[in-house]
Scaffold this motif. Structure first.
Motif, PDB file in Angstrom:
ATOM      1  N   LEU A 293       0.857  -1.189   0.000  1.00  0.00           N
ATOM      2  CA  LEU A 293       0.000   0.000   0.000  1.00  0.00           C
ATOM      3  C   LEU A 293       0.891   1.236   0.000  1.00  0.00           C
ATOM      4  O   LEU A 293       1.543   1.551   0.999  1.00  0.00           O
TER       5      LEU A 293
ATOM      6  N   ALA B 259       1.057   4.885   0.342  1.00  0.00           N
ATOM      7  CA  ALA B 259       0.121   5.842   0.938  1.00  0.00           C
ATOM      8  C   ALA B 259       0.204   7.226   0.337  1.00  0.00           C
ATOM      9  O   ALA B 259      -0.816   7.921   0.227  1.00  0.00           O
TER      10      ALA B 259
ATOM     11  N   ARG C  16      -6.215   6.625   2.053  1.00  0.00           N
ATOM     12  CA  ARG C  16      -5.461   5.444   1.618  1.00  0.00           C
ATOM     13  C   ARG C  16      -5.009   4.617   2.817  1.00  0.00           C
ATOM     14  O   ARG C  16      -5.149   3.393   2.835  1.00  0.00           O
TER      15      ARG C  16
ATOM     16  N   THR D 275       2.406  -0.858   4.569  1.00  0.00           N
ATOM     17  CA  THR D 275       2.192   0.487   4.042  1.00  0.00           C
ATOM     18  C   THR D 275       3.521   1.204   3.856  1.00  0.00           C
ATOM     19  O   THR D 275       4.492   0.953   4.575  1.00  0.00           O
TER      20      THR D 275
END
Length: 240
Positions: free
Chosen positions: A178, A180, A194, A204
């Protein structure tokens, strides 16, 4: 255990872990952007990772990590550590919140090509990749007394051949699932959304070296919201 996507090899990525199925990776500009996910936990477990590229230090993010006791893996460059001794000391004073890992010596991309991307200089050779990775690790070890285990490339991009080469130097590739803040370029509200959407197993990625950009406020807000939701936070070392 970790679940790693292509192009990382099929051998177990974490010490003692069994081989797991691979996920499709991302390719940009002919370079690989490895995806790293944690194995399912049965709850909602997230590994927060933040990059200290050359720049300063975002206390908006650090304050949330410390106040909420959120453990995070921080990928630091040797350049950043030299230029931010007070911020480095703060992180070293809070080892429960900040685990420092290797983001390279000079923020040089481990690419065998010679074309800059996003203003980042590629290494251009295996010898230059080795210097970037090992000198960065030496700087982290000097600062912390601990040899880093993980390495993340400048820009998160690697020549495909560079990944097994870096693994052969003894480092795990610090991928993520992920992104961000898109290089700290996004508005705060978007970054927060997000992060708040992180699912079980997500790793992340964001930046803690841009205190004047709006993205940092979004990282701080998103982390606080995840904490409010009862997310279980972990470092990469603790999970792998």
């Amino acid at each position: 255990m970790c679940l790693i996507c292509r192009p990382v090899s099929r051998r177990a990525f974490c010490a003692g872990a069994l081989t797991l199925p691979l996920l499709p990776g991302h390719t940009r500009y002919g370079l690989e952007e490895p995806v790293l996910r944690l194995a399912p936990s049965g709850g909602r477990r997230v590994a927060v990772t933040l990059d200290c590229c050359p720049g300063r230090f975002d206390m908006r993010i650090a304050s949330v990590l410390i106040a909420r006791k959120i453990p995070a893996t921080i990928f630091v460059t040797a350049i950043w550590m030299r230029e931010n001794p007070e911020a480095l000391a703060l992180m070293l004073d809070h080892p429960d919140c900040f685990t420092l890992e290797n983001h390279g010596a000079n923020h040089v991309m481990p690419a065998l090509d010679t074309t800059p991307i996003w203003g980042l200089q590629p290494a251009g050779s295996y010898d230059a990749i080795r210097a970037e990775v090992e000198n960065g690790a030496d700087a982290v070890e000097k600062a912390t007394g601990r040899r880093p285990v993980w390495y993340r490339a400048a820009g998160g991009l690697y020549s495909p051949q560079a990944i097994p080469f870096i693994e052969g130097l003894g480092f795990k590739i610090g991928g993520y699932s992920l992104n961000a803040d898109a290089g700290a370029s996004l508005p705060a509200a978007m970054v927060a959304r997000r992060l708040e959407a992180a699912q079980d197993g997500d790793v992340t990625e964001g930046h803690i070296n841009q205190p004047k950009r709006a993205a940092g406020a979004g990282i701080a807000a998103g982390l606080a919201r995840l904490a409010d939701q009862g997310v279980q936070f972990t470092t990469l070392d603790a999970a792998c």
